[in-house]
Write a protein that holds these residues in place. Structure first.
Motif, PDB file in Angstrom:
ATOM      1  N   ALA A  84      -8.505  80.590  38.822  1.00  0.00           N
ATOM      2  CA  ALA A  84      -9.687  80.337  39.646  1.00  0.00           C
ATOM      3  C   ALA A  84     -10.240  78.950  39.354  1.00  0.00           C
ATOM      4  O   ALA A  84     -10.525  78.619  38.198  1.00  0.00           O
ATOM      5  N   VAL A  85     -10.397  78.144  40.387  1.00  0.00           N
ATOM      6  CA  VAL A  85     -10.930  76.793  40.228  1.00  0.00           C
ATOM      7  C   VAL A  85     -12.460  76.877  40.161  1.00  0.00           C
ATOM      8  O   VAL A  85     -13.110  77.314  41.106  1.00  0.00           O
ATOM      9  N   LEU A  86     -13.010  76.466  39.019  1.00  0.00           N
ATOM     10  CA  LEU A  86     -14.458  76.489  38.823  1.00  0.00           C
ATOM     11  C   LEU A  86     -15.098  75.149  39.154  1.00  0.00           C
ATOM     12  O   LEU A  86     -16.285  75.080  39.452  1.00  0.00           O
ATOM     13  N   GLY A  87     -14.312  74.089  39.076  1.00  0.00           N
ATOM     14  CA  GLY A  87     -14.814  72.761  39.384  1.00  0.00           C
ATOM     15  C   GLY A  87     -13.657  71.825  39.644  1.00  0.00           C
ATOM     16  O   GLY A  87     -12.635  71.887  38.970  1.00  0.00           O
ATOM     17  N   GLY A  88     -13.793  70.994  40.655  1.00  0.00           N
ATOM     18  CA  GLY A  88     -12.742  70.045  40.975  1.00  0.00           C
ATOM     19  C   GLY A  88     -11.822  70.564  42.056  1.00  0.00           C
ATOM     20  O   GLY A  88     -12.154  71.487  42.810  1.00  0.00           O
ATOM     21  N   CYS A  89     -10.648  69.982  42.098  1.00  0.00           N
ATOM     22  CA  CYS A  89      -9.660  70.296  43.130  1.00  0.00           C
ATOM     23  C   CYS A  89      -8.279  70.307  42.474  1.00  0.00           C
ATOM     24  O   CYS A  89      -7.965  69.426  41.665  1.00  0.00           O
ATOM     25  N   VAL A  90      -7.474  71.301  42.803  1.00  0.00           N
ATOM     26  CA  VAL A  90      -6.142  71.447  42.217  1.00  0.00           C
ATOM     27  C   VAL A  90      -5.150  71.731  43.336  1.00  0.00           C
ATOM     28  O   VAL A  90      -5.386  72.608  44.168  1.00  0.00           O
ATOM     29  N   GLU A  91      -4.042  70.990  43.346  1.00  0.00           N
ATOM     30  CA  GLU A  91      -2.965  71.333  44.263  1.00  0.00           C
ATOM     31  C   GLU A  91      -1.994  72.214  43.497  1.00  0.00           C
ATOM     32  O   GLU A  91      -1.460  71.813  42.458  1.00  0.00           O
ATOM     33  N   MET A  92      -1.820  73.444  43.997  1.00  0.00           N
ATOM     34  CA  MET A  92      -0.933  74.405  43.350  1.00  0.00           C
ATOM     35  C   MET A  92       0.401  74.388  44.087  1.00  0.00           C
ATOM     36  O   MET A  92       0.469  74.676  45.278  1.00  0.00           O
ATOM     37  N   PHE A  93       1.442  74.023  43.360  1.00  0.00           N
ATOM     38  CA  PHE A  93       2.799  74.066  43.888  1.00  0.00           C
ATOM     39  C   PHE A  93       3.435  75.370  43.433  1.00  0.00           C
ATOM     40  O   PHE A  93       3.237  75.800  42.293  1.00  0.00           O
ATOM     41  N   TYR A  94       4.200  75.995  44.304  1.00  0.00           N
ATOM     42  CA  TYR A  94       4.858  77.256  43.975  1.00  0.00           C
ATOM     43  C   TYR A  94       6.156  77.338  44.773  1.00  0.00           C
ATOM     44  O   TYR A  94       6.352  76.613  45.748  1.00  0.00           O
ATOM     45  N   LYS A  95       7.050  78.211  44.326  1.00  0.00           N
ATOM     46  CA  LYS A  95       8.338  78.346  44.993  1.00  0.00           C
ATOM     47  C   LYS A  95       8.457  79.713  45.659  1.00  0.00           C
ATOM     48  O   LYS A  95       8.099  80.733  45.074  1.00  0.00           O
ATOM     49  N   VAL A  96       8.974  79.689  46.892  1.00  0.00           N
ATOM     50  CA  VAL A  96       9.281  80.899  47.644  1.00  0.00           C
ATOM     51  C   VAL A  96      10.733  80.773  48.080  1.00  0.00           C
ATOM     52  O   VAL A  96      11.077  79.843  48.816  1.00  0.00           O
ATOM     53  N   ASN A  97      11.581  81.667  47.575  1.00  0.00           N
ATOM     54  CA  ASN A  97      13.022  81.608  47.874  1.00  0.00           C
ATOM     55  C   ASN A  97      13.599  80.228  47.590  1.00  0.00           C
ATOM     56  O   ASN A  97      14.383  79.691  48.371  1.00  0.00           O
ATOM     57  N   GLY A  98      13.171  79.623  46.477  1.00  0.00           N
ATOM     58  CA  GLY A  98      13.687  78.330  46.063  1.00  0.00           C
ATOM     59  C   GLY A  98      13.072  77.132  46.755  1.00  0.00           C
ATOM     60  O   GLY A  98      13.343  75.996  46.382  1.00  0.00           O
ATOM     61  N   GLN A  99      12.230  77.365  47.738  1.00  0.00           N
ATOM     62  CA  GLN A  99      11.584  76.280  48.473  1.00  0.00           C
ATOM     63  C   GLN A  99      10.191  75.993  47.892  1.00  0.00           C
ATOM     64  O   GLN A  99       9.407  76.919  47.697  1.00  0.00           O
ATOM     65  N   GLU A 159       4.085  88.551  39.164  1.00  0.00           N
ATOM     66  CA  GLU A 159       5.117  88.410  38.144  1.00  0.00           C
ATOM     67  C   GLU A 159       6.348  87.740  38.741  1.00  0.00           C
ATOM     68  O   GLU A 159       6.810  88.114  39.814  1.00  0.00           O
ATOM     69  N   GLY A 160       6.840  86.698  38.069  1.00  0.00           N
ATOM     70  CA  GLY A 160       8.032  86.000  38.524  1.00  0.00           C
ATOM     71  C   GLY A 160       7.774  84.812  39.434  1.00  0.00           C
ATOM     72  O   GLY A 160       8.721  84.147  39.862  1.00  0.00           O
ATOM     73  N   THR A 161       6.501  84.510  39.731  1.00  0.00           N
ATOM     74  CA  THR A 161       6.180  83.385  40.607  1.00  0.00           C
ATOM     75  C   THR A 161       6.247  82.072  39.820  1.00  0.00           C
ATOM     76  O   THR A 161       5.470  81.856  38.890  1.00  0.00           O
ATOM     77  N   GLU A 162       7.162  81.190  40.206  1.00  0.00           N
ATOM     78  CA  GLU A 162       7.266  79.889  39.563  1.00  0.00           C
ATOM     79  C   GLU A 162       6.240  78.958  40.199  1.00  0.00           C
ATOM     80  O   GLU A 162       6.167  78.853  41.430  1.00  0.00           O
ATOM     81  N   HIS A 163       5.444  78.280  39.373  1.00  0.00           N
ATOM     82  CA  HIS A 163       4.358  77.462  39.891  1.00  0.00           C
ATOM     83  C   HIS A 163       3.963  76.355  38.919  1.00  0.00           C
ATOM     84  O   HIS A 163       4.337  76.394  37.745  1.00  0.00           O
ATOM     85  N   VAL A 164       3.199  75.385  39.444  1.00  0.00           N
ATOM     86  CA  VAL A 164       2.667  74.308  38.625  1.00  0.00           C
ATOM     87  C   VAL A 164       1.387  73.789  39.279  1.00  0.00           C
ATOM     88  O   VAL A 164       1.325  73.647  40.494  1.00  0.00           O
ATOM     89  N   ALA A 165       0.384  73.531  38.463  1.00  0.00           N
ATOM     90  CA  ALA A 165      -0.911  73.052  38.956  1.00  0.00           C
ATOM     91  C   ALA A 165      -1.024  71.548  38.744  1.00  0.00           C
ATOM     92  O   ALA A 165      -0.731  71.042  37.656  1.00  0.00           O
ATOM     93  N   HIS A 166      -1.450  70.844  39.806  1.00  0.00           N
ATOM     94  CA  HIS A 166      -1.680  69.400  39.753  1.00  0.00           C
ATOM     95  C   HIS A 166      -3.138  69.129  40.123  1.00  0.00           C
ATOM     96  O   HIS A 166      -3.486  69.176  41.307  1.00  0.00           O
ATOM     97  N   PRO A 167      -3.989  68.856  39.124  1.00  0.00           N
ATOM     98  CA  PRO A 167      -5.388  68.548  39.458  1.00  0.00           C
ATOM     99  C   PRO A 167      -5.480  67.195  40.145  1.00  0.00           C
ATOM    100  O   PRO A 167      -4.647  66.315  39.928  1.00  0.00           O
ATOM    101  N   ARG A 168      -6.482  67.051  40.975  1.00  0.00           N
ATOM    102  CA  ARG A 168      -6.806  65.762  41.587  1.00  0.00           C
ATOM    103  C   ARG A 168      -8.070  65.286  40.894  1.00  0.00           C
ATOM    104  O   ARG A 168      -9.167  65.703  41.254  1.00  0.00           O
ATOM    105  N   GLY A 169      -7.896  64.486  39.880  1.00  0.00           N
ATOM    106  CA  GLY A 169      -9.015  64.108  39.018  1.00  0.00           C
ATOM    107  C   GLY A 169      -9.225  65.205  37.985  1.00  0.00           C
ATOM    108  O   GLY A 169      -8.303  65.941  37.645  1.00  0.00           O
ATOM    109  N   GLU A 170     -10.452  65.330  37.507  1.00  0.00           N
ATOM    110  CA  GLU A 170     -10.775  66.375  36.527  1.00  0.00           C
ATOM    111  C   GLU A 170     -10.930  67.715  37.215  1.00  0.00           C
ATOM    112  O   GLU A 170     -11.453  67.788  38.331  1.00  0.00           O
TER     113      GLU A 170
END
Length: 103
Positions: free
Chosen positions: A49-64, A80-91
């Motif tokens: 849950a984003v409490l402050g700021g902005c985050v771009e969440m990347f995730y994969k669906v069927n390898g895409q 369970e099993g969701t591959e993902h990575v969070a990229h904040p935009r600033g803090e």
């Protein structure tokens, strides 16, 4: 009992966290970051849950790779099993609920 002012929480390094609670092996942590995390799959489910700021969440669906922009108040649920990575935009400050010891 404890009150936490998430706006005031900062870290010395990206993804530094403050443990809010551990309830029967499920942790709730407040994170501060200004840098991306790494691609990962949690040991179980995760609520992000984003409490402050902005985050771009990347995730994969069927390898895409897909992404969704999360603003303050937005929530991402990784099943369970969701591959993902969070990229904040600033803090950003995020609340993460997951199994204790998860990546």
């Amino acid at each position: 009992m404890e009150f936490v002012r998430s706006k005031e929480f900062t870290g010395k390094v990206a993804w530094e966290s403050k443990l809010i609670a551990n309830m029967d092996g499920v942790t709730t942590k407040l994170h501060w970051t200004d840098k991306p995390y790494v691609w990962h799959i949690n040991d179980g489910q995760e609520v992000f849950a984003v409490l402050g700021g902005c985050v771009e969440m990347f995730y994969k669906v069927n390898g895409q790779v897909r992404s969704q922009l999360l603003n303050t108040g937005d929530i991402f649920y990784a099943s369970e099993g969701t591959e993902h990575v969070a990229h904040p935009r600033g803090e950003a400050r995020v609340l993460v609920i997951e199994c204790e010891g998860s990546v």
